[in-house]
Design an enzyme around this catalytic site. Structure first.
Site, PDB file in Angstrom:
ATOM      1  N   ARG A 307       0.828  -1.213   0.000  1.00 35.02           N
ATOM      2  CA  ARG A 307       0.000   0.000   0.000  1.00 35.02           C
ATOM      3  C   ARG A 307       0.859   1.259   0.000  1.00 35.02           C
ATOM      4  NH1 ARG A 307      -3.167  -3.222  -1.275  1.00 35.02           N
ATOM      5  NH2 ARG A 307      -5.156  -3.778  -0.275  1.00 35.02           N
ATOM      6  N   LYS A 343      -6.432   1.588   2.022  1.00 32.54           N
ATOM      7  CA  LYS A 343      -7.535   0.634   1.986  1.00 32.54           C
ATOM      8  C   LYS A 343      -7.294  -0.496   2.983  1.00 32.54           C
ATOM      9  CE  LYS A 343     -10.102  -2.405  -1.125  1.00 32.54           C
ATOM     10  NZ  LYS A 343     -10.218  -2.935  -2.513  1.00 32.54           N
TER      11      LYS A 343
END
Length: 378
Positions: A307, A343
């Site tokens: 990420r 996320k």
């Protein structure tokens, strides 16, 4: 040809010996053999005519037929020739067996050499597919085919580095030979990144895989070299700075990758930029697949590092706050980006790693200045 000469020499010598013995028997020792034959005929009660003429069958005494006795000088000569022929046959047989055994030994030696060469190539192939310490596990004699390799690590570093603008560069037009030239250029970039791992400084770093134009590596998963020059290998005996030395090396590796790509851009007149994400923590490592086995790592640490790369900015190395706190102690410079939404993780405070101010120092070794480091002369 040499075998035939040796064979003929042996036969000639045997014939010479047999001829010499026959000459001695028939001429030099003739009186001895004749005297012996006289005594032998007297013991058999044969007439003197048989002794003198030695012809055919003669009716013996008492109405019975007897075979005439052969003179000893002839019988001994025939026996010598038979013995020489037997020796010659035996020597030929032994020579043939020895030659066959010699050829078998040569064949076995060649087979062993081929097996050794094949094993060496197999080991090199497995070592290129898997990390060295994992390859040793699978090449070990005690390894069972059904055995699953897995290892848990509490403190490792994970890095993802991608080339976001490579997708714009890739094209399958005829000018690029259907995309082959683009792939060749990407292979040169990845190969240059791989060559950095040959540097002793980065021996604690393991390449995990490449996914498209994304390069994945980890530090601290190689048990034998995790100490990186420190005397102790036990976690309890090392300070926090010693334990996370491999993470600092991973950060140096990420900065070295940026410098390498800059050199490639200068030589090829391109403008590729890396987008890198890093994280630290625990993972589970293992090998999956019965065919084309693949070494990989899993865990929340890997997900956060991915990420950090996907939410990052081209030309920057993005890390979370926990990683920034550790690397700051090694002299790395950071710029605060601020909280971003990740996320599955919510908002995370992130930083951009910009470089290193201090010398990269090997414990028990000389100082080494990497290209991205700034030397403080004050």
């Amino acid at each position: 040809m040499l075998v035939q000469v040796s064979h003929m020499v042996k036969l000639t010598l045997m014939l010479l010996v047999a001829g010499a013995v026959a000459t001695i028997n028939l001429y030099a020792w003739r009186p001895v053999f004749d005297e012996y034959d006289h005594k032998r005929f007297r013991e058999h009660d044969l007439p003197m005519v048989a002794l003198e003429q030695m012809q055919g069958f003669n009716p013996g005494l008492n109405g019975t037929d007897r075979l005439p006795l052969v003179p000893s000088k002839y019988s001994m000569t025939v026996m010598v020739f038979l013995m020489m022929l037997s020796f010659y046959y035996f020597s030929r047989h032994v020579e043939k067996l020895a030659r066959t055994l010699f050829l078998w030994k040569i064949e076995v030696h060649d087979q062993k050499e081929r097996v050794y060469e094949m094993r060496r190539w197999n080991e090199a192939l497995v070592t290129n597919m898997l990390p060295e310490h994992v390859a040793r596990h699978f090449l070990g004699s005690k390894k069972r085919d059904e055995e699953l390799y897995s290892q848990t690590y509490d403190e490792i570093g994970v890095m993802f580095a991608s080339l976001p603008n490579f997708a714009d560069f890739y094209t399958e037009e005829s000018i690029n030979n259907g995309g082959i030239e683009c792939l060749r250029f990407l292979n040169e970039i990845i190969s240059d990144f791989d060559s950095l791992l040959d540097n002793p400084k980065f021996r604690v770093i393991t390449k995990i895989k490449t996914i498209g134009s994304t390069y994945m590596a980890a530090s601290g998963v190689t048990p034998d070299v995790n100490t990186n020059g420190f005397a102790s290998s036990n976690k309890e005996d090392k300070s926090e700075r010693e334990r996370w030395q491999h993470l600092a090396d991973l950060a140096d590796f990420a900065l070295a990758m940026k410098d390498t790509l800059t050199n490639i851009n200068n030589q090829s007149f391109n403008n590729f930029m890396l987008r890198i994400g890093m994280n630290k923590g625990g993972v589970l490592a293992g090998v999956i697949g019965a065919r084309k086995p693949h070494y990989d790592i899993w865990g929340n640490t890997v997900n956060v590092a991915s990420r950090m790369e996907s939410t990052g900015v081209m030309g920057n190395i993005q890390v979370v706050e926990e990683t920034q706190v550790i690397l700051r102690e090694y002299g790395f410079r950071f710029v605060r980006r601020g909280p971003i939404f990740v996320k599955g993780k919510g908002e995370l405070l992130t930083f951009f790693l910009k470089g290193r101010d201090k010398l990269a120092t090997f414990p028990n070794g000389p100082s080494v200045t990497l290209p991205h480091q700034v030397v403080d002369n004050s």
